[in-house]
Design an enzyme around this catalytic site. Structure first.
Site, PDB file in Angstrom:
ATOM      1  N   CYS A 109       0.831  -1.207   0.000  1.00 39.50           N
ATOM      2  CA  CYS A 109       0.000   0.000   0.000  1.00 39.50           C
ATOM      3  C   CYS A 109       0.866   1.258   0.000  1.00 39.50           C
ATOM      4  O   CYS A 109       0.451   2.297  -0.532  1.00 39.50           O
ATOM      5  CB  CYS A 109      -0.949   0.001   1.187  1.00 39.50           C
ATOM      6  SG  CYS A 109      -0.132  -0.096   2.797  1.00 39.50           S
ATOM      7  N   HIS A 435      -1.427   1.309   7.477  1.00 40.98           N
ATOM      8  CA  HIS A 435      -1.931   1.301   6.101  1.00 40.98           C
ATOM      9  C   HIS A 435      -1.804   2.686   5.483  1.00 40.98           C
ATOM     10  O   HIS A 435      -2.076   3.705   6.136  1.00 40.98           O
ATOM     11  CB  HIS A 435      -3.403   0.870   6.101  1.00 40.98           C
ATOM     12  CG  HIS A 435      -3.987   0.700   4.741  1.00 40.98           C
ATOM     13  ND1 HIS A 435      -3.434  -0.120   3.780  1.00 40.98           N
ATOM     14  CD2 HIS A 435      -5.096   1.256   4.156  1.00 40.98           C
ATOM     15  CE1 HIS A 435      -4.170  -0.067   2.681  1.00 40.98           C
ATOM     16  NE2 HIS A 435      -5.177   0.765   2.889  1.00 40.98           N
TER      17      HIS A 435
END
Length: 488
Positions: A109, A435
């Site tokens: 990510c 994230h």
């Protein structure tokens, strides 16, 4: 006479109909439905004064024996209408022009968010497309070539794309991104990925001439992403001991001071004055110096990096600073520039203010017309239609009498004014986990796209300030600002 005979012609057929004027019009419509198949609610029967309604008193119409014609029943469209609730995700993406997301290949990510934010630099994609080479032996050049191919694929599709080739190229150029743990590839720092990618592009992506042609003797990164500081370093004990230096930057680091919250601009201003220790030849000893810096070149795109992570020795991790840092959607960098650069930016800054004032007046006028229909639209300011050939940017600069040194400096900001176009956020408590998501402003509206790997959703500009931090929500790590465009 309670019943009046009339003839109905429909679809090439004739129907004899008795109209009982003592009955409501709904009875007459139902009889037509039985004969022609046209539902009562779709029948449009004109009478004097308007349309025939279900509760119309037929006896007041003074009907006479006559012949009417019902129109043909509309044919089913050749292409069936597809409703939103019946669409697949791919069809919705195509209908709403949703850009492509990137598939997460296992803790990637950080890379996906970086790539999506950098797509907010259209000039970069244009210059990457001028590279005609194929993948070779130069790992850093391969990265630029792979990025070119990736962006081309994303531009030609609305489906999520798997960036496997680019990931392999990134890991070949920078092996740290291939680091493994017990459960597979480890999470990496998006800021490090951003920095390494820009470094590779610096020597591999050609720049531009003032006319917009490719200039292989120039670097796109140097032209559009690199700024410059001019600093004066003065010895605290001996003011005569001073030097002036220049140094470049590809991003502005923003340290986060103590307190509940702070402001990005305050932190930038604080960072321009530093205390450093070095050896003084005059004093023949270590001495403290005050370093005061001002920006002497502003690039078209300025990258702001919030220093969100600090090393915690006890836990052996890079822990996250969760404190709120408020950042603006519009940025004025002129207060942090040298007096010489501020003077050069005056004309462009004033023109931007003029453009903004006109746009504000136009919005006020449109709102007034919407709220009060009695206001004549003819009184509104009409945009002049022109058949003139659209001027190039440097021609507009010259017409506005922008300082020639700024015009000749391709990729430099000539106004000092910026718009926020991308934000890279982190959610989590330390740099090695959590994230990353990319948030990118849409090109033609004030709305934004949220790129959560392969999931792409539209959001409003009101959601962006919420990324300031202060908890476990998505927190701004990198902000990318774009120079405001000057118009005629």
């Amino acid at each position: 006479m309670t019943s009046i005979p009339i003839i109905i012609k429909w679809a090439g057929k004739k129907y004899d109909v008795e109209v009982d004027v003592t009955q409501p019009a709904s009875v007459f419509k139902q009889k037509l439905h039985e004969l022609t198949g046209v539902p009562a609610e779709r029948q449009k029967i004109l009478i004097k004064g308007g349309m025939l309604k279900d509760d119309t008193d037929l006896s007041t119409l003074k009907l006479k024996p006559m012949m009417g014609t019902a129109g043909e029943l509309p044919k089913e469209p050749a292409k069936k209408t597809l409703f939103e609730e019946d669409m697949t995700e791919e069809q919705l993406a195509e209908a709403y022009k949703v850009p492509s997301g990137l598939v997460n290949l296992g803790n990637t990510c950080y890379m996906n968010a970086t790539l999506q934010c950098m797509r907010a630099i259209p000039e970069l994609q244009e210059q990457l497309n001028t590279i005609t080479d194929s993948i070779g032996t130069d790992a850093h050049k391969n990265l630029a070539i792979s990025l070119r191919d990736l962006y081309q694929k994303l531009s030609n599709s609305s489906n999520a794309f798997t960036p496997l080739v680019f990931l392999q190229t990134l890991r070949a150029a920078f092996p740290q991104f291939a680091e493994r743990g017990a459960h597979g590839f480890l999470q990496q720092d998006a800021e490090e990925c951003w920095g390494q990618l820009v470094t590779s592009l610096k020597d591999c992506t050609p720049g531009r001439t003032i006319e917009g042609q490719t200039d292989t003797s120039k670097s796109f990164v140097d032209q559009y992403l690199k700024g410059e500081f001019t600093s004066e370093v003065v010895c605290d004990e001996d003011p005569e001991d001073k030097t002036t230096t220049t140094e470049s930057f590809l991003k502005l680091p923003v340290n986060i001071s103590s307190g509940i919250s702070t402001y990005m601009l305050s932190e930038i201003e604080n960072s321009l004055t530093q205390q450093i220790e070095k050896f003084s030849d005059k004093l023949n000893k270590q001495a403290m110096y005050t370093k005061k810096s001002k920006i002497s070149r502003l690039p078209s795109y300025i990258t702001i990096n919030f220093i969100r992570f600090q090393w915690k020795q006890t836990e052996q991790i890079r822990a996250k600073i969760l404190k709120r840092v408020k950042f603006p959607l519009e940025l004025d960098m002129t207060p942090y520039c040298t007096p010489e650069l501020q003077e050069k930016l005056k004309i462009g800054k004033a023109k931007i203010k003029e453009i903004q004032d006109k746009e504000l007046e136009k919005k006020k006028r449109e709102k007034a017309i919407k709220e009060n229909p009695l206001i004549s639209k003819d009184e509104d300011v009409k945009e002049e239609k022109s058949n003139k050939v659209q001027k190039k940017q440097y021609e507009i600069y010259r017409d506005l009498k922008i300082d020639n040194s700024l015009i000749e400096d391709v990729g430099a900001n000539v106004t000092g004014q910026y718009d926020l176009v991308a934000v890279l956020t982190h959610m989590g408590r330390n740099a090695d986990s959590g994230h990353y998501i990319g948030w990118v402003r849409q090109e033609t509206t004030d709305n934004w796209w949220k790129f959560d790997d392969d999931k792409v959703t539209a959001i409003t500009s009101e959601d962006i300030p919420k990324l300031e931090g202060g908890g476990d929500w998505h927190t701004a790590y990198i902000c990318l600002y774009k120079a405001k465009e000057l118009k005629e």
